[in-house]
Design a protein around this motif. Structure first.
Motif, PDB file in Angstrom:
ATOM      1  N   TYR A 162      10.321   2.920  -2.125  1.00  0.00           N
ATOM      2  CA  TYR A 162       9.246   1.977  -2.450  1.00  0.00           C
ATOM      3  C   TYR A 162       8.630   1.508  -1.144  1.00  0.00           C
ATOM      4  CZ  TYR A 162       7.576  -2.759  -3.876  1.00  0.00           C
ATOM      5  OH  TYR A 162       6.853  -3.899  -4.088  1.00  0.00           O
ATOM      6  N   ALA A 163       7.325   1.441  -1.089  1.00  0.00           N
ATOM      7  CA  ALA A 163       6.620   1.004   0.111  1.00  0.00           C
ATOM      8  C   ALA A 163       5.697  -0.166  -0.250  1.00  0.00           C
ATOM      9  CB  ALA A 163       5.828   2.155   0.719  1.00  0.00           C
ATOM     10  N   PRO A 164       6.257  -1.394  -0.327  1.00  0.00           N
ATOM     11  CA  PRO A 164       5.452  -2.530  -0.781  1.00  0.00           C
ATOM     12  C   PRO A 164       4.225  -2.800   0.089  1.00  0.00           C
ATOM     13  CG  PRO A 164       7.566  -3.267   0.110  1.00  0.00           C
ATOM     14  CD  PRO A 164       7.621  -1.780   0.023  1.00  0.00           C
ATOM     15  N   ASP A 165       4.345  -2.651   1.395  1.00  0.00           N
ATOM     16  CA  ASP A 165       3.182  -2.913   2.255  1.00  0.00           C
ATOM     17  C   ASP A 165       2.087  -1.870   2.062  1.00  0.00           C
ATOM     18  OD1 ASP A 165       4.261  -5.242   3.249  1.00  0.00           O
ATOM     19  OD2 ASP A 165       5.090  -4.294   5.046  1.00  0.00           O
ATOM     20  N   ALA A 166       2.469  -0.622   1.827  1.00  0.00           N
ATOM     21  CA  ALA A 166       1.465   0.417   1.566  1.00  0.00           C
ATOM     22  C   ALA A 166       0.752   0.127   0.238  1.00  0.00           C
ATOM     23  CB  ALA A 166       2.118   1.798   1.537  1.00  0.00           C
ATOM     24  N   GLU A 167       1.511  -0.300  -0.772  1.00  0.00           N
ATOM     25  CA  GLU A 167       0.888  -0.643  -2.053  1.00  0.00           C
ATOM     26  C   GLU A 167      -0.096  -1.798  -1.883  1.00  0.00           C
ATOM     27  OE1 GLU A 167       3.565  -1.158  -5.362  1.00  0.00           O
ATOM     28  OE2 GLU A 167       4.487   0.808  -5.067  1.00  0.00           O
ATOM     29  N   LYS A 168       0.325  -2.811  -1.154  1.00  0.00           N
ATOM     30  CA  LYS A 168      -0.557  -3.959  -0.922  1.00  0.00           C
ATOM     31  C   LYS A 168      -1.801  -3.554  -0.140  1.00  0.00           C
ATOM     32  CE  LYS A 168       3.224  -7.305  -0.855  1.00  0.00           C
ATOM     33  NZ  LYS A 168       4.038  -8.183  -0.005  1.00  0.00           N
ATOM     34  N   ALA A 169      -1.623  -2.696   0.865  1.00  0.00           N
ATOM     35  CA  ALA A 169      -2.753  -2.267   1.695  1.00  0.00           C
ATOM     36  C   ALA A 169      -3.776  -1.482   0.879  1.00  0.00           C
ATOM     37  CB  ALA A 169      -2.249  -1.437   2.878  1.00  0.00           C
ATOM     38  N   VAL A 170      -3.297  -0.581   0.034  1.00  0.00           N
ATOM     39  CA  VAL A 170      -4.219   0.210  -0.787  1.00  0.00           C
ATOM     40  C   VAL A 170      -4.954  -0.688  -1.773  1.00  0.00           C
ATOM     41  CG1 VAL A 170      -4.350   1.977  -2.608  1.00  0.00           C
ATOM     42  CG2 VAL A 170      -3.027   2.420  -0.522  1.00  0.00           C
ATOM     43  N   LEU A 171      -4.237  -1.559  -2.454  1.00  0.00           N
ATOM     44  CA  LEU A 171      -4.884  -2.442  -3.422  1.00  0.00           C
ATOM     45  C   LEU A 171      -5.880  -3.380  -2.749  1.00  0.00           C
ATOM     46  CD1 LEU A 171      -1.799  -3.149  -5.671  1.00  0.00           C
ATOM     47  CD2 LEU A 171      -3.807  -1.785  -6.281  1.00  0.00           C
ATOM     48  N   VAL A 183      -8.848   7.816  -2.655  1.00  0.00           N
ATOM     49  CA  VAL A 183      -7.488   7.730  -3.217  1.00  0.00           C
ATOM     50  C   VAL A 183      -7.474   8.040  -4.717  1.00  0.00           C
ATOM     51  CG1 VAL A 183      -6.712   6.119  -1.440  1.00  0.00           C
ATOM     52  CG2 VAL A 183      -7.628   5.230  -3.588  1.00  0.00           C
ATOM     53  N   SER A 184      -8.435   8.826  -5.157  1.00  0.00           N
ATOM     54  CA  SER A 184      -8.553   9.125  -6.586  1.00  0.00           C
ATOM     55  C   SER A 184      -7.367   9.932  -7.113  1.00  0.00           C
ATOM     56  CB  SER A 184      -9.866   9.855  -6.873  1.00  0.00           C
ATOM     57  OG  SER A 184      -9.922  11.062  -6.134  1.00  0.00           O
ATOM     58  N   SER A 203      -6.795 -10.494   0.607  1.00  0.00           N
ATOM     59  CA  SER A 203      -6.805 -10.965   1.999  1.00  0.00           C
ATOM     60  C   SER A 203      -5.818 -10.204   2.881  1.00  0.00           C
ATOM     61  CB  SER A 203      -6.504 -12.465   2.040  1.00  0.00           C
ATOM     62  OG  SER A 203      -5.184 -12.710   1.600  1.00  0.00           O
ATOM     63  N   PHE A 204      -5.034  -9.307   2.296  1.00  0.00           N
ATOM     64  CA  PHE A 204      -4.023  -8.550   3.038  1.00  0.00           C
ATOM     65  C   PHE A 204      -4.654  -7.487   3.930  1.00  0.00           C
ATOM     66  CE2 PHE A 204      -0.587  -5.344   3.400  1.00  0.00           C
ATOM     67  CZ  PHE A 204       0.459  -6.162   3.799  1.00  0.00           C
ATOM     68  N   VAL A 205      -5.869  -7.039   3.579  1.00  0.00           N
ATOM     69  CA  VAL A 205      -6.501  -5.921   4.278  1.00  0.00           C
ATOM     70  C   VAL A 205      -7.875  -6.324   4.791  1.00  0.00           C
ATOM     71  CG1 VAL A 205      -7.462  -3.616   3.915  1.00  0.00           C
ATOM     72  CG2 VAL A 205      -5.291  -4.213   2.897  1.00  0.00           C
ATOM     73  N   VAL A 206      -8.162  -5.936   6.027  1.00  0.00           N
ATOM     74  CA  VAL A 206      -9.483  -6.196   6.595  1.00  0.00           C
ATOM     75  C   VAL A 206     -10.255  -4.904   6.839  1.00  0.00           C
ATOM     76  CG1 VAL A 206      -8.850  -8.392   7.642  1.00  0.00           C
ATOM     77  CG2 VAL A 206      -8.556  -6.278   8.946  1.00  0.00           C
ATOM     78  N   SER A 207      -9.632  -3.758   6.566  1.00  0.00           N
ATOM     79  CA  SER A 207     -10.272  -2.464   6.785  1.00  0.00           C
ATOM     80  C   SER A 207      -9.699  -1.453   5.799  1.00  0.00           C
ATOM     81  CB  SER A 207     -10.007  -1.986   8.215  1.00  0.00           C
ATOM     82  OG  SER A 207     -10.368  -0.639   8.371  1.00  0.00           O
ATOM     83  N   SER A 208     -10.503  -0.445   5.501  1.00  0.00           N
ATOM     84  CA  SER A 208     -10.013   0.636   4.651  1.00  0.00           C
ATOM     85  C   SER A 208      -9.747   1.896   5.472  1.00  0.00           C
ATOM     86  CB  SER A 208     -11.024   0.929   3.540  1.00  0.00           C
ATOM     87  OG  SER A 208     -12.227   1.434   4.093  1.00  0.00           O
ATOM     88  N   ALA A 209      -9.674   1.745   6.776  1.00  0.00           N
ATOM     89  CA  ALA A 209      -9.547   2.889   7.681  1.00  0.00           C
ATOM     90  C   ALA A 209      -8.325   3.752   7.395  1.00  0.00           C
ATOM     91  CB  ALA A 209      -9.521   2.410   9.121  1.00  0.00           C
ATOM     92  N   HIS A 210      -7.222   3.161   6.983  1.00  0.00           N
ATOM     93  CA  HIS A 210      -5.986   3.918   6.786  1.00  0.00           C
ATOM     94  C   HIS A 210      -5.596   4.046   5.309  1.00  0.00           C
ATOM     95  CE1 HIS A 210      -5.521   3.789  11.088  1.00  0.00           C
ATOM     96  NE2 HIS A 210      -5.660   2.480  11.057  1.00  0.00           N
ATOM     97  N   VAL A 211      -6.553   3.856   4.418  1.00  0.00           N
ATOM     98  CA  VAL A 211      -6.240   3.827   2.988  1.00  0.00           C
ATOM     99  C   VAL A 211      -5.661   5.157   2.503  1.00  0.00           C
ATOM    100  CG1 VAL A 211      -8.553   4.444   2.114  1.00  0.00           C
ATOM    101  CG2 VAL A 211      -7.039   3.019   0.732  1.00  0.00           C
ATOM    102  N   VAL A 212      -6.139   6.283   3.001  1.00  0.00           N
ATOM    103  CA  VAL A 212      -5.620   7.578   2.565  1.00  0.00           C
ATOM    104  C   VAL A 212      -4.171   7.735   3.015  1.00  0.00           C
ATOM    105  CG1 VAL A 212      -5.842  10.088   2.783  1.00  0.00           C
ATOM    106  CG2 VAL A 212      -7.880   8.682   2.484  1.00  0.00           C
ATOM    107  N   HIS A 213      -3.894   7.370   4.249  1.00  0.00           N
ATOM    108  CA  HIS A 213      -2.520   7.451   4.760  1.00  0.00           C
ATOM    109  C   HIS A 213      -1.585   6.578   3.927  1.00  0.00           C
ATOM    110  CE1 HIS A 213       0.749   7.958   7.579  1.00  0.00           C
ATOM    111  NE2 HIS A 213       0.893   6.649   7.608  1.00  0.00           N
TER     112      HIS A 213
END
Length: 163
Positions: free
Chosen positions: A18-27, A40-41, A98-108
């Motif tokens: 489980y990667a909670p920070d990755a989930e939060k970042a994507v959302l 991320v389709s 408010s967790f994310v300020v950029s979508s630059a790494h959303v695919v990763h």
């Protein structure tokens, strides 16, 4: 053959992939940057481990498909319509935004979510094979045949939609 396809909360030892920070970042990226959705389709709600994250992603997908606005109000209304307000309260949606300020790494980050999902699915499959193989009621040929089909589906999910 007896069909044992019940979901068991997969874990290996005490650690569930489980990667909670990755989930939060994507959302957070999806809430703040509508264009991030196209990147991320390949994600589906079940790939998110947290039930609240699953519900939020499902709401975002639904709104995106209808070309509806993505904001706190529309997302909250969509979650209420889905009957999932207990899974993801409105304050948590704001926190994720408010967790994310950029979508630059959303695919990763999305690929990390997919990796953890596939790990959980592989563990789930291994547990089912173990249970079915140990049960004398099941024909071992059927157990192995079904296991092979599930392994093939996991492999296809891994390589079939790599970004």
């Amino acid at each position: 053959m007896k069909n044992n396809q019940q979901k068991v909360k997969p874990s290996f030892g005490n650690v569930t992939p489980y990667a909670p920070d990755a989930e939060k970042a994507v959302l957070g990226a999806l809430i703040n940057f509508r264009e991030a959705f196209d990147n991320v389709s390949f994600l589906i709600p079940d790939m998110f481990y947290d039930p609240g994250h699953q519900a939020l992603f499902q709401a975002i997908v639904s709104l995106q498909k209808r070309d509806a606005p993505l904001d706190m109000i529309t997302i909250s209304q969509e979650i209420a319509t889905m009957g999932k307000t207990e899974d993801i309260p409105i304050w948590q949606i704001g926190e994720l935004a408010s967790f994310v300020v950029s979508s630059a790494h959303v695919v990763h980050h999305a690929l990390i979510i997919k990796q953890k999902y596939l790990q959980r699915e592989a563990i789930q499959l291994a547990l089912q094979i173990q249970s079915q193989a140990a049960d004398d009621v099941n024909d071992i040929g059927d157990v192995l045949y079904n296991a092979e089909k599930r392994f093939e589906a996991l492999q296809e999910a891994l390589v079939g939609q790599q970004e």
